[in-house]
Scaffold this active site. Structure first.
Site, PDB file in Angstrom:
ATOM      1  N   LYS A  22       1.005  -1.127   0.030  1.00 44.38           N
ATOM      2  CA  LYS A  22      -0.013  -0.226  -0.008  1.00 44.38           C
ATOM      3  C   LYS A  22       0.921   1.242   0.084  1.00 44.38           C
ATOM      4  O   LYS A  22       0.694   2.038  -0.756  1.00 44.38           O
ATOM      5  CB  LYS A  22      -0.685   0.086   1.217  1.00 44.38           C
ATOM      6  CG  LYS A  22      -1.349   1.355   1.397  1.00 44.38           C
ATOM      7  CD  LYS A  22      -2.315   1.315   2.788  1.00 44.38           C
ATOM      8  CE  LYS A  22      -1.803   1.676   4.223  1.00 44.38           C
ATOM      9  NZ  LYS A  22      -1.470   3.120   4.405  1.00 44.38           N
ATOM     10  N   ASN A  23       1.866   1.303   0.947  1.00 44.89           N
ATOM     11  CA  ASN A  23       2.565   2.343   0.892  1.00 44.89           C
ATOM     12  C   ASN A  23       3.651   2.745  -0.093  1.00 44.89           C
ATOM     13  O   ASN A  23       4.305   3.937  -0.147  1.00 44.89           O
ATOM     14  CB  ASN A  23       3.279   2.649   2.443  1.00 44.89           C
ATOM     15  CG  ASN A  23       2.359   2.612   3.462  1.00 44.89           C
ATOM     16  OD1 ASN A  23       1.113   2.970   3.216  1.00 44.89           O
ATOM     17  ND2 ASN A  23       2.830   2.485   4.793  1.00 44.89           N
ATOM     18  N   CYS A 116      -5.430  12.475  12.147  1.00 46.86           N
ATOM     19  CA  CYS A 116      -6.092  11.225  12.156  1.00 46.86           C
ATOM     20  C   CYS A 116      -5.773  10.529  13.712  1.00 46.86           C
ATOM     21  O   CYS A 116      -4.993  11.308  14.360  1.00 46.86           O
ATOM     22  CB  CYS A 116      -5.260  10.074  11.180  1.00 46.86           C
ATOM     23  SG  CYS A 116      -3.624   9.719  11.519  1.00 46.86           S
ATOM     24  N   ARG A 121      -0.218  14.811  12.370  1.00 45.28           N
ATOM     25  CA  ARG A 121      -0.046  14.745  10.999  1.00 45.28           C
ATOM     26  C   ARG A 121       0.196  16.160  10.091  1.00 45.28           C
ATOM     27  O   ARG A 121      -0.443  16.293   9.024  1.00 45.28           O
ATOM     28  CB  ARG A 121      -0.905  13.629  10.093  1.00 45.28           C
ATOM     29  CG  ARG A 121      -1.274  12.568  10.902  1.00 45.28           C
ATOM     30  CD  ARG A 121      -0.139  11.383  11.169  1.00 45.28           C
ATOM     31  NE  ARG A 121       0.575  10.936  10.060  1.00 45.28           N
ATOM     32  CZ  ARG A 121      -0.162   9.887   9.428  1.00 45.28           C
ATOM     33  NH1 ARG A 121      -1.241   9.306  10.030  1.00 45.28           N
ATOM     34  NH2 ARG A 121       0.522   9.530   8.249  1.00 45.28           N
ATOM     35  N   ASP A 305       5.155   1.143  12.032  1.00 43.44           N
ATOM     36  CA  ASP A 305       4.132   0.790  11.409  1.00 43.44           C
ATOM     37  C   ASP A 305       3.914  -0.795  11.985  1.00 43.44           C
ATOM     38  O   ASP A 305       2.896  -1.372  11.774  1.00 43.44           O
ATOM     39  CB  ASP A 305       3.886   0.659   9.841  1.00 43.44           C
ATOM     40  CG  ASP A 305       3.556   1.915   9.328  1.00 43.44           C
ATOM     41  OD1 ASP A 305       3.746   2.104   8.116  1.00 43.44           O
ATOM     42  OD2 ASP A 305       3.423   2.877   9.998  1.00 43.44           O
ATOM     43  N   ARG A 398      -8.275  -0.858   5.019  1.00 47.53           N
ATOM     44  CA  ARG A 398      -7.370   0.289   4.408  1.00 47.53           C
ATOM     45  C   ARG A 398      -6.182  -0.277   4.026  1.00 47.53           C
ATOM     46  O   ARG A 398      -5.496   0.156   2.891  1.00 47.53           O
ATOM     47  CB  ARG A 398      -7.206   1.252   5.277  1.00 47.53           C
ATOM     48  CG  ARG A 398      -8.746   2.393   5.575  1.00 47.53           C
ATOM     49  CD  ARG A 398      -8.221   3.523   6.226  1.00 47.53           C
ATOM     50  NE  ARG A 398      -7.116   4.232   5.610  1.00 47.53           N
ATOM     51  CZ  ARG A 398      -6.659   5.409   6.222  1.00 47.53           C
ATOM     52  NH1 ARG A 398      -6.762   5.651   7.285  1.00 47.53           N
ATOM     53  NH2 ARG A 398      -5.659   5.797   5.202  1.00 47.53           N
TER      54      ARG A 398
HETATM   55  C1  EPZ Z   1       4.267   7.362   5.943  1.00 47.92           C
HETATM   56  O1  EPZ Z   1       3.541   8.448   6.466  1.00 47.92           O
HETATM   57  C2  EPZ Z   1       3.382   6.132   5.940  1.00 47.92           C
HETATM   58  N1  EPZ Z   1       2.013   6.334   5.027  1.00 47.92           N
HETATM   59  C3  EPZ Z   1       2.922   5.777   7.478  1.00 47.92           C
HETATM   60  O2  EPZ Z   1       2.107   4.609   7.376  1.00 47.92           O
HETATM   61  C4  EPZ Z   1       4.212   5.629   8.176  1.00 47.92           C
HETATM   62  O3  EPZ Z   1       3.741   5.374   9.561  1.00 47.92           O
HETATM   63  C5  EPZ Z   1       5.067   6.896   7.981  1.00 47.92           C
HETATM   64  O4  EPZ Z   1       5.409   7.124   6.702  1.00 47.92           O
HETATM   65  C6  EPZ Z   1       6.268   6.719   8.742  1.00 47.92           C
HETATM   66  O5  EPZ Z   1       7.043   5.648   8.284  1.00 47.92           O
HETATM   67  C7  EPZ Z   1       2.410   6.104   3.824  1.00 47.92           C
HETATM   68  O6  EPZ Z   1       3.297   5.901   3.221  1.00 47.92           O
HETATM   69  C8  EPZ Z   1       0.933   6.483   3.078  1.00 47.92           C
HETATM   70  P1  EPZ Z   1       6.143  10.925   7.963  1.00 47.92           P
HETATM   71  P2  EPZ Z   1       3.907  10.025   6.303  1.00 47.92           P
HETATM   72  O7  EPZ Z   1       5.856  12.276   7.061  1.00 47.92           O
HETATM   73  O8  EPZ Z   1       4.565  10.160   5.171  1.00 47.92           O
HETATM   74  C9  EPZ Z   1       5.777  14.205  11.348  1.00 47.92           C
HETATM   75  C10 EPZ Z   1       0.200   3.068   7.829  1.00 47.92           C
HETATM   76  O9  EPZ Z   1      -0.192   2.678   8.884  1.00 47.92           O
HETATM   77  N2  EPZ Z   1       5.765  15.210  10.135  1.00 47.92           N
HETATM   78  O10 EPZ Z   1       7.446  10.165   7.861  1.00 47.92           O
HETATM   79  O11 EPZ Z   1       2.681  10.769   6.789  1.00 47.92           O
HETATM   80  C11 EPZ Z   1       4.578  13.527  11.271  1.00 47.92           C
HETATM   81  O12 EPZ Z   1       3.625  14.156  11.924  1.00 47.92           O
HETATM   82  C12 EPZ Z   1       1.006   4.754   7.752  1.00 47.92           C
HETATM   83  O13 EPZ Z   1       0.349   2.574   6.829  1.00 47.92           O
HETATM   84  C13 EPZ Z   1       5.981  16.667  10.479  1.00 47.92           C
HETATM   85  O14 EPZ Z   1       5.946  17.022  11.398  1.00 47.92           O
HETATM   86  O15 EPZ Z   1       4.933   9.872   7.329  1.00 47.92           O
HETATM   87  C14 EPZ Z   1       5.077  12.116  11.963  1.00 47.92           C
HETATM   88  O16 EPZ Z   1       5.223  12.383  13.330  1.00 47.92           O
HETATM   89  C15 EPZ Z   1       0.480   5.304   9.093  1.00 47.92           C
HETATM   90  N3  EPZ Z   1       5.550  17.495   9.322  1.00 47.92           N
HETATM   91  C16 EPZ Z   1       6.518  11.999  11.599  1.00 47.92           C
HETATM   92  O17 EPZ Z   1       6.938  13.557  11.058  1.00 47.92           O
HETATM   93  C17 EPZ Z   1       5.530  16.897   8.128  1.00 47.92           C
HETATM   94  O18 EPZ Z   1       5.450  17.618   7.022  1.00 47.92           O
HETATM   95  C18 EPZ Z   1       6.680  10.942  10.526  1.00 47.92           C
HETATM   96  O19 EPZ Z   1       5.967  11.359   9.501  1.00 47.92           O
HETATM   97  C19 EPZ Z   1       5.492  15.571   7.796  1.00 47.92           C
HETATM   98  C20 EPZ Z   1       5.555  14.605   8.872  1.00 47.92           C
END
Ligand code: EPZ
Length: 419
Positions: A22-23, A116, A121, A305, A398
């Site tokens: 998915k990711n 969420c 996020r 995850d 999902r």
């Molecule tokens: C991706 O989310 C994945 N989703 C998530 O999987 C996964 O948990 C995450 O990466 C971390 O590995 C998809 O790939 C669709 P991040 P993403 O940006 O890109 C903060 C699942 O269960 N942050 O690396 O949203 C954020 O709040 C999902 O499949 C900011 O502060 O993750 C978080 O605390 C859940 N500002 C941390 O960084 C930003 O602009 C990691 O977020 C972006 C992120």
């Protein structure tokens, strides 16, 4: 709304095949916005989030067709550059439309994804980087409205945190920008490399994906391509736990070990026997189980995850485990539900202390709150005494393709029922 009814106490053993990721599929699907020619993608999983993404692409004029795990997309001309709230609110990854729309059409109107269950996020890292590339962004009535009349231009971008989504966003935006973009402190997840492979297949000039520094030289246009999505390492690891948690063993084929080393290391520390071969990994319950401490970190650290699923396993192992969640601010929502099933887990700040005890789980009715928490409740249900009902499994749908049939093929008694 459906729920799962699980009869616990059966030993699960056997072989299953991992689905497409998915990711990895989500950013790759959004990257097709960059290309006017037909693209064919193989191993696209059948999941709710994929359906949402294909609807978003059709909403801007893409012709989409699906044959089993193969999806064809053609977007010769865009009819809109908007990602509407009613779709975006169900899937945060929709924010990844912003960069490709700006790169291709110089304008975009994408609903803010909102938070969420696992956290607020924010998308500040995405927006700051796009502004460095010349995008003019403003927030209007819950939408990010972006314009770049002179087109995006390459920039030197230093991420304050290796955000997976922001790395993907800028890789896509920079593919058609004028000049060179360098992303420093980039995320290194395997799904980033898979996106890089797809962009290169369309003719993008990208190198360094999978390392902390990615270099992209923009090109005037991209061409059609055929590409295979990588396997879902989170689904595979979840299935690898399903055998050992019940005293049995699971072999997952169609996967590689090299992108799950941190997870497999904790599994071994807890006493599980892990073997692997050409394209498969097997996890079997050991003679004794032990507690194992771990802390979630960006790749190649332990994946956030897989935090909930491993916690469900360790709660029935023999010993104490300390689990730290450093990526999301609220990702222990599975704890109260696991405690209701008989686990002894106490959350102190960003750490959960798990007092593992074999046979602790009793079947009962529990509520799924987010995608990976749901999976941890299903794992606990497999080993609990009696019947467990996991409600609101739309969260599960999902990210897990027909989990109930995969677990049943291993000998589990998991039935989907309507509320
Ligand atoms: C991706 O989310 C994945 N989703 C998530 O999987 C996964 O948990 C995450 O990466 C971390 O590995 C998809 O790939 C669709 P991040 P993403 O940006 O890109 C903060 C699942 O269960 N942050 O690396 O949203 C954020 O709040 C999902 O499949 C900011 O502060 O993750 C978080 O605390 C859940 N500002 C941390 O960084 C930003 O602009 C990691 O977020 C972006 C992120």
């Amino acid at each position: 709304m459906d729920y799962f009814e699980i009869e616990g106490g059966r030993r699960l053993s056997g072989t299953v095949t991992a689905s497409g990721s998915k990711n990895a599929a989500l950013p790759i699907l959004f990257a097709t916005l960059l290309c006017p020619a037909k693209v064919r993608l193989r191993k696209v999983p059948r999941l709710h989030d994929i359906k949402t993404t294909l609807s978003l692409l059709e909403g801007v004029g893409a012709r989409v067709s699906r044959e089993g795990e193969t999806v064809e997309i053609e977007l010769a001309k865009l009819s809109s550059t908007e990602a509407p709230y009613d779709l975006v609110r169900t899937m945060r990854a929709s924010v990844l439309m912003l960069g490709p729309l700006l790169a291709r059409e110089k304008s975009a109107r994408v609903s803010l994804p909102g938070g969420c269950a696992i956290g607020s996020r924010p998308v500040d890292i995405h927006l700051t980087a796009l502004e460095q590339m010349g995008a003019e962004l403003k927030l209007e009535a819950g939408y990010i409205v972006g314009n770049c009349p002179r087109g995006l231009r390459g920039a030197e971008i230093n991420f304050r945190f290796p955000s997976v989504g922001a790395t993907q966003q800028i890789m896509m935006a920079a593919s058609l920008a004028a000049g060179r973009t360098v992303i420093r402190n980039a995320a290194r997840e395997p799904e980033i490399e898979n996106l890089g492979g797809f962009l290169r297949a369309m003719g993008a000039k990208i190198s360094g994906d999978g390392t902390a520094e990615i270099v992209i030289d923009g090109v005037p246009a991209l061409s059609g391509a055929e590409f295979e999505v990588m396997f879902d390492r989170i689904e595979a690891a979840t299935l690898l736990l399903a055998g050992p948690i019940t005293g049995g063993s699971t072999r997952v084929q169609g996967m590689e070990t090299d992108c799950l080393e941190a997870f497999l290391g904790v599994l071994r520390k807890s006493g599980v026997a892990v073997n692997s071969g050409e394209g498969w990994v097997e996890a079997a319950a050991g003679a004794a189980s032990h507690g194992a401490d771990f802390e979630t970190q960006p790749h190649p650290g332990y994946p956030t995850d897989l935090q909930a699923q491993m916690m469900a396993f360790l709660a029935q192992a023999n010993g104490i485990s300390r689990v730290s969640e450093t990526i999301f601010e609220n990702r222990f929502m599975h704890v109260p539900e696991l405690v209701r099933m008989g686990a002894d887990i106490r959350v102190e700040g960003g750490q959960a202390v798990v007092h593992g005890k074999p046979g602790c789980y009793q079947g009962t009715t529990v509520m799924a709150t987010d995608l990976r928490a749901s999976a941890s409740l299903v794992l606990a249900g497999l080993v609990a005494k009696g019947t467990t009902r996991v409600r609101r499994i739309y969260h599960l749908d999902r990210g897990y393709e027909s989990l109930e049939s995969k677990l049943s093929s291993l000998g589990g008694a998991v039935v989907r029922k309507p509320e």
